[in-house]
Design a protein around this motif. Sequence first.
Motif, PDB file in Angstrom:
ATOM      1  N   ARG A  10       1.004  -1.335   0.142  1.00  0.00           N
ATOM      2  CA  ARG A  10      -0.073   0.003   0.044  1.00  0.00           C
ATOM      3  C   ARG A  10       0.886   1.284  -0.057  1.00  0.00           C
ATOM      4  O   ARG A  10       0.648   2.042  -0.737  1.00  0.00           O
ATOM      5  CB  ARG A  10      -0.755  -0.012   1.061  1.00  0.00           C
ATOM      6  N   SER A  11       1.924   1.331   0.791  1.00  0.00           N
ATOM      7  CA  SER A  11       2.870   2.207   0.745  1.00  0.00           C
ATOM      8  C   SER A  11       3.414   2.711  -0.442  1.00  0.00           C
ATOM      9  O   SER A  11       3.593   3.770  -0.874  1.00  0.00           O
ATOM     10  CB  SER A  11       4.060   2.195   1.935  1.00  0.00           C
ATOM     11  N   LEU A  12       3.968   1.620  -1.206  1.00  0.00           N
ATOM     12  CA  LEU A  12       4.201   1.727  -2.446  1.00  0.00           C
ATOM     13  C   LEU A  12       3.531   2.247  -3.686  1.00  0.00           C
ATOM     14  O   LEU A  12       3.699   3.159  -4.492  1.00  0.00           O
ATOM     15  CB  LEU A  12       4.916   0.393  -3.128  1.00  0.00           C
ATOM     16  N   THR A  13       2.112   1.795  -3.429  1.00  0.00           N
ATOM     17  CA  THR A  13       1.046   2.208  -4.259  1.00  0.00           C
ATOM     18  C   THR A  13       0.873   3.636  -4.140  1.00  0.00           C
ATOM     19  O   THR A  13       0.674   4.593  -5.374  1.00  0.00           O
ATOM     20  CB  THR A  13      -0.149   1.673  -3.770  1.00  0.00           C
ATOM     21  N   VAL A  14       0.913   4.311  -2.719  1.00  0.00           N
ATOM     22  CA  VAL A  14       0.627   5.744  -2.557  1.00  0.00           C
ATOM     23  C   VAL A  14       1.810   6.372  -3.105  1.00  0.00           C
ATOM     24  O   VAL A  14       1.760   7.596  -3.823  1.00  0.00           O
ATOM     25  CB  VAL A  14       0.593   6.087  -0.927  1.00  0.00           C
ATOM     26  N   LEU A  15       3.022   5.941  -2.975  1.00  0.00           N
ATOM     27  CA  LEU A  15       4.204   6.587  -3.372  1.00  0.00           C
ATOM     28  C   LEU A  15       4.127   6.847  -5.006  1.00  0.00           C
ATOM     29  O   LEU A  15       4.614   7.601  -5.398  1.00  0.00           O
ATOM     30  CB  LEU A  15       5.587   5.915  -2.804  1.00  0.00           C
ATOM     31  N   SER A  16       3.856   5.643  -5.460  1.00  0.00           N
ATOM     32  CA  SER A  16       3.936   5.406  -6.925  1.00  0.00           C
ATOM     33  C   SER A  16       2.909   6.716  -7.615  1.00  0.00           C
ATOM     34  O   SER A  16       3.125   7.247  -8.582  1.00  0.00           O
ATOM     35  CB  SER A  16       3.468   4.193  -7.518  1.00  0.00           C
ATOM     36  N   THR A  17       1.894   6.763  -6.901  1.00  0.00           N
ATOM     37  CA  THR A  17       0.567   7.658  -7.317  1.00  0.00           C
ATOM     38  C   THR A  17       1.085   9.209  -7.106  1.00  0.00           C
ATOM     39  O   THR A  17       0.824   9.795  -8.150  1.00  0.00           O
ATOM     40  CB  THR A  17      -0.663   7.425  -6.348  1.00  0.00           C
TER      41      THR A  17
END
Length: 365
Positions: A10-17
């Motif tokens: 989830r953290s990687l998803t937020v950072l990617s967004t």
Amino acid sequence: MYPVFVGMRRSLTVLSTIAVLVTFYFAKDLVLPVLLGVLIALTLSPLTRFFHKFGIPHAISAIFLIVMTAGLIVGSVIFSAGTVNSWVANAPEIGATLKDKLSGISETIDDVRDASEEVEEMAEGDGSKPVQEVVIRQPSLLDSAVSTLTSFATTVAVSLILATFLLASGDMFYIKLVQSFKSMTGKKRALTAVYDIERKVSRYLLTITVINAGLGVSVAIALYLLGLDYAYIWGIAAFLLNFVPFVGGLVGTVLVGASAIVQFDSIYYALAAPIAYQILTGVEGQFVTPTLVGRRLEMNTVAVFLTVVLWGWLWGIPGALVAVPFLVVFKVICENFDGLETIANFLGKSDEKVDPAKRNEGEAV
């Protein structure tokens, strides 16, 4: 360990967004023409396929359609350039006239502002030191208009050239996509998804473009009958502004109202112009578009509003114009890929639900 991996994902998803949004913000001059070119190609793709049925090559039909589109854009700019330049040159006089006719309202606002300034002075006290103000000279209105027009022309030119290449390629990219899958099931599913995306998005964009053109003609006729000068300019403005939900109609109404107040002696008669504009946009938004577009491509109002705000913040007016078409593209993509159905359901109307079985069968809209 499983919750840890979920949290990391989830953290990687937020950072990617966040990274994508930052890239879009700083790469506007590169991404915007590409996005517009893809949207133009999707809009005109049904027409190239229609011509191809009669033996006309994709390249010929693509060049013809893009030349026609470019001709309409250039014609509209040339047709309205003289009037717009006159407005820009006479902006101070127009503003003074508008302020004079709205003097009653202006005096009330000035009184409120003076009262607030007095309160601030009382709060600062007598011992406060004078603050030296630094005034930064802003570019003139004409310079800003020339810069904006140059940037607009460059963006449109790159978009049209890209759209020409995409339309002329025909099914080349679809064939390459199918070839990238090894299993026959994967090939069929990918091809079904791609054609479904193209069909829905092109139908939406083409329909909305026609609807907005009809609104522009209706606004021009209505304002012409009311006696408002340069009614055709407001028709073109209505066509463009209607691509921006919520804000577009309000901005158009305010601008038409200001123009009418400047021109007509009676403020009460001048109000007929913005009222007519608002009625036409209301009829289009509440009846025409829902009927012609269809419920399968209607958007969640909250999602549309947030998308317009986001893209308007990122790219300004151009971002607000492409916000809803981009949202439609994203929604259709989510409908055709596993794991993204939840997002598609959120973006759609409250009574709409994505059916994976129908999606996989490639059911038409």
